[in-house]
Every structure is written in C-alpha cells, then in structure tokens.
Design a protein around this motif. Sequence first.
Motif, PDB file in Angstrom:
ATOM      1  N   PRO A   1       0.610  -1.101   0.163  1.00 25.22           N
ATOM      2  CA  PRO A   1       0.011  -0.034   0.052  1.00 25.22           C
ATOM      3  C   PRO A   1       0.798   1.246  -0.059  1.00 25.22           C
ATOM      4  O   PRO A   1       0.577   2.297  -0.601  1.00 25.22           O
ATOM      5  CB  PRO A   1      -0.889  -0.169   1.473  1.00 25.22           C
ATOM      6  CG  PRO A   1      -0.197  -1.250   2.034  1.00 25.22           C
ATOM      7  CD  PRO A   1       0.601  -2.102   1.100  1.00 25.22           C
ATOM      8  N   LYS A   2       1.945   1.276   0.678  1.00 23.28           N
ATOM      9  CA  LYS A   2       2.712   2.299   0.413  1.00 23.28           C
ATOM     10  C   LYS A   2       2.979   2.705  -0.736  1.00 23.28           C
ATOM     11  O   LYS A   2       3.274   4.054  -1.062  1.00 23.28           O
ATOM     12  CB  LYS A   2       3.968   2.284   1.650  1.00 23.28           C
ATOM     13  CG  LYS A   2       3.567   2.249   3.062  1.00 23.28           C
ATOM     14  CD  LYS A   2       4.785   1.933   3.920  1.00 23.28           C
ATOM     15  CE  LYS A   2       4.437   1.439   5.190  1.00 23.28           C
ATOM     16  NZ  LYS A   2       5.810   1.067   5.912  1.00 23.28           N
ATOM     17  N   SER A   3       3.706   1.697  -1.426  1.00 25.05           N
ATOM     18  CA  SER A   3       4.394   1.660  -2.684  1.00 25.05           C
ATOM     19  C   SER A   3       3.275   2.305  -3.652  1.00 25.05           C
ATOM     20  O   SER A   3       3.614   3.453  -4.505  1.00 25.05           O
ATOM     21  CB  SER A   3       4.707   0.440  -3.413  1.00 25.05           C
ATOM     22  OG  SER A   3       6.126   0.012  -2.652  1.00 25.05           O
ATOM     23  N   PHE A   4       2.096   1.888  -3.312  1.00 26.61           N
ATOM     24  CA  PHE A   4       0.946   2.402  -4.298  1.00 26.61           C
ATOM     25  C   PHE A   4       0.668   4.045  -4.160  1.00 26.61           C
ATOM     26  O   PHE A   4       0.742   4.449  -4.963  1.00 26.61           O
ATOM     27  CB  PHE A   4      -0.369   1.762  -3.665  1.00 26.61           C
ATOM     28  CG  PHE A   4      -1.451   1.968  -4.461  1.00 26.61           C
ATOM     29  CD1 PHE A   4      -1.999   1.580  -5.642  1.00 26.61           C
ATOM     30  CD2 PHE A   4      -2.357   3.045  -3.795  1.00 26.61           C
ATOM     31  CE1 PHE A   4      -3.098   2.097  -6.350  1.00 26.61           C
ATOM     32  CE2 PHE A   4      -3.751   3.523  -4.417  1.00 26.61           C
ATOM     33  CZ  PHE A   4      -4.020   3.114  -5.618  1.00 26.61           C
ATOM     34  N   LEU A   5       0.593   4.299  -2.700  1.00 27.33           N
ATOM     35  CA  LEU A   5       0.192   5.894  -2.630  1.00 27.33           C
ATOM     36  C   LEU A   5       1.386   6.808  -3.242  1.00 27.33           C
ATOM     37  O   LEU A   5       1.120   7.690  -3.736  1.00 27.33           O
ATOM     38  CB  LEU A   5       0.115   6.056  -1.088  1.00 27.33           C
ATOM     39  CG  LEU A   5      -0.427   7.392  -0.765  1.00 27.33           C
ATOM     40  CD1 LEU A   5      -1.977   7.860  -1.806  1.00 27.33           C
ATOM     41  CD2 LEU A   5      -0.484   7.794   0.613  1.00 27.33           C
ATOM     42  N   SER A   6       2.833   6.341  -2.682  1.00 32.30           N
ATOM     43  CA  SER A   6       3.989   7.268  -2.940  1.00 32.30           C
ATOM     44  C   SER A   6       3.910   7.166  -4.620  1.00 32.30           C
ATOM     45  O   SER A   6       4.360   8.038  -5.279  1.00 32.30           O
ATOM     46  CB  SER A   6       5.116   6.730  -2.338  1.00 32.30           C
ATOM     47  OG  SER A   6       5.628   5.301  -2.808  1.00 32.30           O
ATOM     48  N   ASN A   7       3.751   5.989  -5.333  1.00 31.43           N
ATOM     49  CA  ASN A   7       3.655   6.143  -6.950  1.00 31.43           C
ATOM     50  C   ASN A   7       2.799   6.826  -7.403  1.00 31.43           C
ATOM     51  O   ASN A   7       2.766   7.508  -8.170  1.00 31.43           O
ATOM     52  CB  ASN A   7       3.360   4.497  -7.309  1.00 31.43           C
ATOM     53  CG  ASN A   7       4.610   3.567  -7.259  1.00 31.43           C
ATOM     54  OD1 ASN A   7       5.667   3.942  -7.265  1.00 31.43           O
ATOM     55  ND2 ASN A   7       4.281   2.124  -7.159  1.00 31.43           N
ATOM     56  N   LEU A   8       1.502   6.756  -6.940  1.00 26.04           N
ATOM     57  CA  LEU A   8       0.509   7.817  -7.122  1.00 26.04           C
ATOM     58  C   LEU A   8       0.921   9.053  -7.113  1.00 26.04           C
ATOM     59  O   LEU A   8       0.779   9.824  -8.336  1.00 26.04           O
ATOM     60  CB  LEU A   8      -0.885   7.426  -6.495  1.00 26.04           C
ATOM     61  CG  LEU A   8      -1.947   8.398  -6.779  1.00 26.04           C
ATOM     62  CD1 LEU A   8      -2.862   7.608  -7.896  1.00 26.04           C
ATOM     63  CD2 LEU A   8      -2.765   8.503  -5.782  1.00 26.04           C
ATOM     64  N   ILE A   9       1.197   9.314  -6.172  1.00 28.40           N
ATOM     65  CA  ILE A   9       1.643  11.094  -6.085  1.00 28.40           C
ATOM     66  C   ILE A   9       2.872  11.196  -6.943  1.00 28.40           C
ATOM     67  O   ILE A   9       2.980  12.329  -7.456  1.00 28.40           O
ATOM     68  CB  ILE A   9       1.770  11.144  -4.387  1.00 28.40           C
ATOM     69  CG1 ILE A   9       0.705  10.876  -3.451  1.00 28.40           C
ATOM     70  CG2 ILE A   9       2.133  12.825  -4.292  1.00 28.40           C
ATOM     71  CD1 ILE A   9      -0.397  11.612  -3.790  1.00 28.40           C
ATOM     72  N   TRP A  10       3.921  10.468  -7.069  1.00 26.61           N
ATOM     73  CA  TRP A  10       5.057  10.730  -7.926  1.00 26.61           C
ATOM     74  C   TRP A  10       4.604  10.836  -9.278  1.00 26.61           C
ATOM     75  O   TRP A  10       5.144  11.367  -9.910  1.00 26.61           O
ATOM     76  CB  TRP A  10       6.143   9.444  -7.607  1.00 26.61           C
ATOM     77  CG  TRP A  10       7.220   9.673  -8.452  1.00 26.61           C
ATOM     78  CD1 TRP A  10       7.007   8.999  -9.850  1.00 26.61           C
ATOM     79  CD2 TRP A  10       8.352  10.598  -8.447  1.00 26.61           C
ATOM     80  NE1 TRP A  10       8.413   9.263 -10.261  1.00 26.61           N
ATOM     81  CE2 TRP A  10       9.060  10.198  -9.505  1.00 26.61           C
ATOM     82  CE3 TRP A  10       8.811  11.487  -7.414  1.00 26.61           C
ATOM     83  CZ2 TRP A  10      10.285  10.898  -9.737  1.00 26.61           C
ATOM     84  CZ3 TRP A  10       9.846  12.124  -7.708  1.00 26.61           C
ATOM     85  CH2 TRP A  10      10.570  11.850  -8.872  1.00 26.61           C
ATOM     86  N   ALA A  11       3.652   9.826  -9.625  1.00 25.62           N
ATOM     87  CA  ALA A  11       3.450   9.844 -11.175  1.00 25.62           C
ATOM     88  C   ALA A  11       2.684  11.013 -11.791  1.00 25.62           C
ATOM     89  O   ALA A  11       2.608  11.266 -12.632  1.00 25.62           O
ATOM     90  CB  ALA A  11       2.615   8.515 -11.478  1.00 25.62           C
TER      91      ALA A  11
END
Lengths: 336, 565
Positions: B394-404
């Motif tokens: 889940p952490k990767s999911f959120l940080s990926n979303l904000i990064w992308a």
Amino acid sequence: MGIVSSYRLRLQRKRWRIRAFRKRREIKSITNRTNKIRSKDILLFVTMRNERLRLPYFLKYYRDLGVQHFFVVDNGSDDGSGEYLMDQSDVSLWWTSASYKRARFGVDWLNWLQMRHGHGHWTLVVDVDEFFVYPFCDTRPIRALTDWLDASSIKSFSAMLLDMYPKGPIHAVPYLEGQNPLEIASWFDSGNYMCQKNNLHGNLWIQGGVRARVFFGDNPERAPALNKIPLVKWHRDYAYASSTHMLLPRGLNLVYDEWGGEKASGCLLHAKFLDTFDEKSKEELDRKQHYANSHEYRAYHEHLQEKPDLWCKWSEKYINWRQLEILGLMSKGNWA
Amino acid sequence: MSVGFIMLVHTALDRAAEVARHWATRGCPVVIHADARVSRHRYRKLVKALSDLENVRFCTRYRCEWGTWSLVAAAQTASEMMLDSFPDVRHIYHASGSCLPLRPVEDLVAYLEKHPKTDFIESVTTRDVPWTMGGLDEERFTLRFPFSWKRNRILFDTYVEFQRRFGLKRRIPDGLNPHLGSQWWCLTRQTLSAILSDPRRATYDRYFKRVWIPDESYFQTLTRLYSTNIESRSLTLSKFDFQGKPHIFYDDHMQLLRRSDCFVARKIWPQADRLYETFLSDDRTSMADAEPAPEKIDRVFSQAIDRRTRGRSGLVMQSRFPNDGWENGKTAGPYSVFEGFNNVFTDFEQWLTRRTGARVHGNLFDTKRVHFAGNEKVFNGCLSDSAELRDHAPKSFLSNLIWAARGERQCFQFGPTDAQAISWYLTTDSNAHISVISGAWALMLFQSNRNFADIRTEAARLQRIESEHLDILRSPYTMARVRIWTLAEFLQDPMHHLQTILDETGPRAQRRLTEVPTMVDMTGFGQFLQNLKNQGMKPVLMGDFPLTGDDSHLKAAKAKPYLVR
C-alpha cells in the motif's frame, strides 16, 4: 546483523559455490577463446536456448557498449544458435543438455564460469532479451561507467528489469533478425513498481510493471521480481544467490541509499514480449524448466490467448535513458 | 617564455605525454614527475616519447600515495628543477597527468603577463570552508597521521580517535597560519623560490610530513608568508563530489568545458578522445580577455551532489530506499484526504473537481477495487485498480500515485470501510492534508436498506475502526496536517468549513463559495442515532445530536439560503 545470520549467509555462499563447482561437469566447452581476454576487459555472461533470431542484434548492442568478450552457455539449442556463435571471434561457447531448472535456472553454470574467468573483471550477466541502459549510455561507453565505479570504490551496479511491450497484439509485428527489438516493443509501465526490503540478504525486492498489472492482479505475491544487479566487479568468492536478483556476500546487494540520497543505477530493458513469445511460452510450458512450476508462463499463456494487448493509455513510449531518469526508474546518482 | 608546467603523472601516461608535448612545443617548459610505482617499462616509453623535446625534463621519482607527504615532495623536486633549469620562467603551473588545457597557451601567457606579480592559489583558512572529507579540518593540522588512510583505514581511524580522547595535540610552528586549498596552483618564481629556499624549510617540512593531505595545505600555507599578491582561486577547473573525489569530464562535457573559459581542466577521462582531439588541436580560437568563470558550469555538478545526498522527494526506487524519517518528504507533493465528506454530500467528488481543478479520486483504498477518478481501470503510471496489488504494497501504491501525478493535486476519499493499512503512513506524511468528519459513516447506514440488527453490528464495527484511525491521527508522531470535526460540529457551519478546505486545496477557488454540494437528507437522523443507543450501541464519534427527529439546528443549517442549490 548478528553473527548467526552472518555465518548462515557465509555457509549459503559456500554452498552455492560448491554447487557451481559440481555443476561444471554439465557444461562442455565448444569454443574457448578465453586466452584472448586482456586484464581490463569487460565480460558478459549469458545462458540461452534457441535464440538464433535475437543473437545478432544482442551481440551488436553489447559490442557497441564496449563489452569485449562473451561467455555463452547454450542449453540445448537446435536452431543453429551454436553454429552462429562458434563463428564469432569474441565468443566462448559452452554446451549442455542438462536441466536448466536443476542448475538453478543457469545460475550454477554461470557462477562457475565467472569464478573461473571473471575474477578481477567487470562482469555483466544478462539474458538475450535484456538490454542494459545506464546513465549517459548514449555518449559514454560502459568502460566510462566501470572506471567511475572503480574510482568511487563501488563494486556492484543495479539495473531494474523494465518490461517492454508493443502497442497492439504482441504477434502483430514479426521480429526480423538483426532488428532492434525495442523498435517493436517500445512501451513500458512508468510508475507502478513496488519496493520491499529483504532483511536477510539486504537486497530490495521489486515487483510491478506490465506483468504484475496484467497477469498477476489477483496474485501479486507471485509477480516476478524485477530487481537485478547485473554488473559486478567480480571476485572469485562471490556468488549469485538467485538469478541476478541477489548476490553474496550481502554487501554487494546494498545498491540503494538509505539516507534519502540516490545512488547511480540503470535499467535492463526487457524485450520479452515479441511475436516470438507465443511459441516460446508454449515450448517452455512443455519443458517445465522454469521457476515455480512455470507458473509464470502458464499465466502468460492463458491470458494472452484471450487478450493479447498489453498496452494501456498510460503506457509510456521509450525514448532514452534521460526519460527513465526523469520518471524515477533509474538515477545518475552523483555521476555528472 | 613566461610559464612552465610541473606535471605529476601516474596513470594514462600516453595522454600525459600528449598534453606535455602540447605545452612544450608551444614554448612552455615542462618538468614531469612520474610516480615511482609506474613500471620501468612504461616509464621508459614515456621518456622516449618525449625525448625529442629539449624543454621537457624528468625529475627524481617518489612513490606517491594520496593524502601523504610524497605528493608535496614530488612537487618540490619538480619545482626546484623547473626554477634551476629554466631561468626565464616567471610563473610555475602545477598540473597533473589528467589535466587538459582548454584554451590556447597564448591565452594563458597573455593572462599571466597581465598579472606578473600575482600568485594564483586557492588558500583559505579552515574556519571559512566547510571541508568535506571525513570531518577532519582543523584537526588536519593538530593531530598526527602516521598511518595510511587508503591501506590502514582501521589504524588510521583508531589513532585519530586515540589522539582526540587523550587530547594529544601538535604545536603548529611559529608564524604559520594553516590554510587549505586546491593543489593545482600557479605561483610566481619569486614566491616559489622563497618557499623552497626558506632557512626554516626543514622545520616546516618536518611539520607538514605528519599533516593530513599536506598537498592541499603546504604551499597554500607557506605562500601566505611570502606572497605580496594572492588571488585565492585556482586557474584549473576542478569539481569535487560529495566524497571529495574529483568529477571526471567526458566527451559530452565539451560544451560545458568551453563555456567555463578556464585555462586547464581536471580530471579528464583518458579515453575521452574527442576532448583531447579538440582541445589539443591548433585551430583553437583565442578567447582573448575572457576571465575564467568556473561558476558558469556549477549547476550541473551541484545538482549531482544534491541528487546523491538528498535525492528526489517522494521517490522510492531501486537505488533510493530511505529509512524511516530520512525521506525528505515521504511523497512527492501535497495531497488531500477527505474522510466522511461523500457521506454528508451526495456529489462531493464532482463538486470538488469543478471547484479546484484537482484530480479527485473516490475511495482509493476500497477493499474491493481502487476507485480512481472517472472510474478508470488504470491510472497515471499504469497503476492498476486491483485491490490485491494495492494491498500487496500500500505504501508503494500511494507514493507511486503521488509521484506519477507530480504537478497535479491529488485528492481522495477515505473511511472506515476502506483497507486501513495505510493509516500510519498517511499520518506521518507531512504532505498529507487530512480532513475528517468523524461519524459521518452513520449517514450511510442511516440511508441503507438493511435490517436494524445488521446496521447495529456494522455501526459498532465502523465506530471501532474509525476511533482507532482517529487515535493514530492524534498521535504525537503525526506529521500530516489534520483537521477533525465531529459530524455535528461540521453541520453547524458547513459553508465555512468547505471554504477552508477549498482555500487549502486549489488555487482556482479564490472567490467566495457560490456553489455548494448537495447535502443528503437528514430528516430522522437524530432518531436513528437514538435507536442505535437504545439497542446498546453508543454512537460517540458524530458528536451531540438532539434526540428528537426533527431538530432545530439541522433545520437552521439547511435553511441557509446559499446552501440550497
């Protein structure tokens, strides 16, 4: 890390090395041109089977980067790959019909060859469908990178696997010999990668990309690992523990910064999904020589039957390494 | 003839020979010091390659090791030979085998003609520079360093620690005021000969032999005793990375090097064929009076240091995996989390999109499926809507979303019905702006068409989950900007609260609110809560609602004219 786990890893490393030593008998030298190798040459190690079509471009790509010698283990090809490689002046060829799976997917064979010939050299371990990209690779040869790594006392260099795919059905455009496969498979997933840390071996475990998105949406645990450390200043005591995903001793796996900074890293562009893939996956399913009962290949096969397009509207088209750097898939670190 | 070069070489001898030839054939004498570790065979080849030039000399060889006195000894010997053998030389330029002249020699000669009495040597006191290597600055001069840093790191460190612990200090010889600086200097004959023929030289040499990295301090300190005119800068362009290692220049730095207007650059990668070809050719145009301006190219190199030490905020990838607390921002930019708003309003997401222009997602952490904005199956960065993939990391999911989605404000809904694993991450992320209407989920149950027994169980479950979540939000580790209203509080003055949120979320919402989202019908909600209480489940998170079904304050809120669409 305690003494116990440290000792455990030491034993593990010894075990892989003994295993590689035992498996040396499975591979038979066909052409041995290793006497041509000079002390600072960059060496490439690869295991392959029936890749005649891809070999010419593969060799050209790495020769252009500045690889001086290729070590190839031919796992029972019957499509003329062996004959083709015998004619190449910078290739040393080994042949085996033994089980790929029982050689831990070729790792044992290559560990042996690296132990024997790689000591003191920068060694690159890749597959025939993987193309190494590093910062400034369009203007600086690989020797510039290894010289810089030497000067910075860095022994291993990380390059994440980046799965490439074409737009449209994967068998729509046939791949021709000598062609750059990235002309066809030029798309990739730019930002759906999941990183976790393996506390015992110290490496990162990265999953994601198109394979996780399309094939493993309901079973992410099994999605293939994408973290790779293909470029290492080899020492005869080193060993790859599981494909090129992790190394022992574990210090070599610390290719990432933990204090907020970025270390330099590259990517392996993985041009697996070409028209040749269908046939290949069928063959691999029959041979049952792949990881976890070829579970991966079964998933591909089933899925691609019904919906052969991997492309989506957020897919990114590959341009160059700078694009990958901006997207955060690789980094220049402090190499300027 | 006014400038002579002393060159310290140890690798890439063919390149060093090329550069020496370049200078020598243009009338500048060169004295070469070859490291004693260079094999006899390679040394002979070097000598032979330059044997046709009578103004190239070779001096006594020392075994040079980085950070030790040997480098100073080599420079001294070469300088002495230069001063003795070439009496016409006025400036002595200290260079290395990996230096490359960027401008024609005539430019340098002309420049030095204009500054006949000036010593170009970077020379600053330890107090003024935040020196990078190993935290040793002042201590370079007050401790002893008999052990090699390269070969005996452990002994080196232990002995330094030992001296610190027991307060062992050296006395700095009288009259010396330690200065540091780049070893690539250019001194006048007057200054250099004064340093080398000083009656106290033996004392100084003895002292500097045990100083750490003396080649960066010997000439820099002694010049201060004799020079009348010091320009504290180096004429050699040299950039250092965060470990104090020089940056290397490659073919693709060609334009950068040209732009710098410096006379000499270091270090050049020996195989940078184009650089050597271009800069050693005869058709280099003179840049006449241009002052060297190394700062013109600073940006590239300071950016590299920044990349290596601080990295890009919010990026987690193969070579950046920060420990807790070292992220420089867990995510790439600010984003908003709304809890309970889509229970209170029927069209909150559409309304927020219209009002702010931000990307408004539904419940990203819904247990069944990720609800991206516009109900898309895939989002920026090729994020999949599979709940399994999201919950795998889940952490990767959120940080990926904000990064992308960098550059676009992201908003999403969250609530007790969602997967809660992300709670701590949200709370400890300073980029998260979390607005909560606690207890708003009761409205959802209130409107649902379910058996009251089920509703009661569900209410108890959601209340427990939300109060755990609120405890996390109120913990002392909270970094996020958190705003919590109870449902009752929020309904007191919804307009005001919405305005606050808008002001914070999007720049588009400058003007006062003109349009508000539709509120759900709350007739009978007070009674509903009372029913829950009567069944033994005490609803606490929504604040105090009047017991009667048709209460007055809700009515008042609804009666406000601008709330009605």
